[in-house]
Design a protein around this motif. Sequence first.
Motif, PDB file in Angstrom:
ATOM      1  N   UNK A  72       0.886  -1.245  -0.019  1.00  0.00           N
ATOM      2  CA  UNK A  72       0.074  -0.061  -0.080  1.00  0.00           C
ATOM      3  C   UNK A  72       0.676   1.312  -0.016  1.00  0.00           C
ATOM      4  N   UNK A  73       1.945   1.282   0.742  1.00  0.00           N
ATOM      5  CA  UNK A  73       2.913   2.525   0.890  1.00  0.00           C
ATOM      6  C   UNK A  73       3.364   2.559  -0.692  1.00  0.00           C
ATOM      7  N   UNK A  74       4.074   1.512  -1.233  1.00  0.00           N
ATOM      8  CA  UNK A  74       4.546   1.730  -2.339  1.00  0.00           C
ATOM      9  C   UNK A  74       3.511   2.145  -3.264  1.00  0.00           C
ATOM     10  N   UNK A  75       2.466   1.592  -3.540  1.00  0.00           N
ATOM     11  CA  UNK A  75       1.449   2.157  -4.502  1.00  0.00           C
ATOM     12  C   UNK A  75       1.095   3.482  -4.033  1.00  0.00           C
ATOM     13  N   UNK A  76       1.091   3.999  -2.898  1.00  0.00           N
ATOM     14  CA  UNK A  76       0.642   5.360  -2.554  1.00  0.00           C
ATOM     15  C   UNK A  76       1.876   6.137  -2.969  1.00  0.00           C
ATOM     16  N   UNK A  77       2.938   5.990  -2.768  1.00  0.00           N
ATOM     17  CA  UNK A  77       3.894   6.737  -3.327  1.00  0.00           C
ATOM     18  C   UNK A  77       3.969   6.805  -4.831  1.00  0.00           C
ATOM     19  N   UNK A  78       3.851   5.758  -5.461  1.00  0.00           N
ATOM     20  CA  UNK A  78       3.531   6.115  -6.894  1.00  0.00           C
ATOM     21  C   UNK A  78       2.728   6.912  -7.418  1.00  0.00           C
ATOM     22  N   UNK A  79       1.349   6.829  -6.767  1.00  0.00           N
ATOM     23  CA  UNK A  79       0.253   7.560  -7.050  1.00  0.00           C
ATOM     24  C   UNK A  79       0.617   9.208  -6.509  1.00  0.00           C
ATOM     25  N   UNK A  80       1.089   9.342  -5.480  1.00  0.00           N
ATOM     26  CA  UNK A  80       1.340  10.464  -5.029  1.00  0.00           C
ATOM     27  C   UNK A  80       2.266  11.443  -6.191  1.00  0.00           C
ATOM     28  N   UNK A  81       3.388  10.725  -6.550  1.00  0.00           N
ATOM     29  CA  UNK A  81       4.247  11.182  -7.538  1.00  0.00           C
ATOM     30  C   UNK A  81       3.512  11.337  -8.970  1.00  0.00           C
ATOM     31  N   UNK A  82       2.462  10.497  -9.391  1.00  0.00           N
ATOM     32  CA  UNK A  82       2.012  10.728 -10.225  1.00  0.00           C
ATOM     33  C   UNK A  82       0.796  11.824 -10.335  1.00  0.00           C
ATOM     34  N   UNK A  83       0.219  12.382  -9.306  1.00  0.00           N
ATOM     35  CA  UNK A  83      -0.460  13.360  -9.207  1.00  0.00           C
ATOM     36  C   UNK A  83       0.093  14.578  -8.692  1.00  0.00           C
ATOM     37  N   UNK A  84       1.296  14.536  -8.801  1.00  0.00           N
ATOM     38  CA  UNK A  84       2.315  15.732  -8.401  1.00  0.00           C
ATOM     39  C   UNK A  84       2.265  16.375  -6.745  1.00  0.00           C
ATOM     40  N   UNK A  85       1.883  15.392  -6.036  1.00  0.00           N
ATOM     41  CA  UNK A  85       2.070  15.653  -4.506  1.00  0.00           C
ATOM     42  C   UNK A  85       3.224  15.109  -3.781  1.00  0.00           C
ATOM     43  N   UNK A  86       3.457  15.950  -2.644  1.00  0.00           N
ATOM     44  CA  UNK A  86       4.734  15.393  -2.018  1.00  0.00           C
ATOM     45  C   UNK A  86       4.626  14.235  -1.332  1.00  0.00           C
ATOM     46  N   UNK A  87       5.716  13.508  -1.659  1.00  0.00           N
ATOM     47  CA  UNK A  87       5.830  11.944  -1.195  1.00  0.00           C
ATOM     48  C   UNK A  87       6.124  12.188   0.353  1.00  0.00           C
TER      49      UNK A  87
END
Length: 118
Positions: A42-57
């Motif tokens: 879940x953390x790895x997926x969240x990091x990928x999605x945050x990066x894709x959405x332009x949010x701070x990891x």
Amino acid sequence: MINNISFPNLGLDFSINRAAFSIGNVNIYWYGLIIALGMIIALAYGIREFKRCGLKQDDLLNMFLICVPVAIICARLYYVIFSFDQYRDNLLSIFDIRNGGIAVYGSLIGAGIVVLVY
């Protein structure tokens, strides 16, 4: 303790030890390993999605570091509240999570509150 798992319609039967391995006198159970693996995925997926959405990891990592301990505490608290008769005579046993007694619902509630507040 050996647990038997069967899928009768598939003709599959397994015998699995409840403990995956031991470190000294402490057993590490499959249940805990599977939950930990789910949290890492879940953390790895969240990091990928945050990066894709332009949010701070860093925001996700900070929230994760707060959520995990709060989720564990809330999981135990939820279990103790709904099983208080078991702990009424020995209140110190409330802190003994090695004898079991955490509830997934409590962890989801605790982590959800942290996410909403964060």
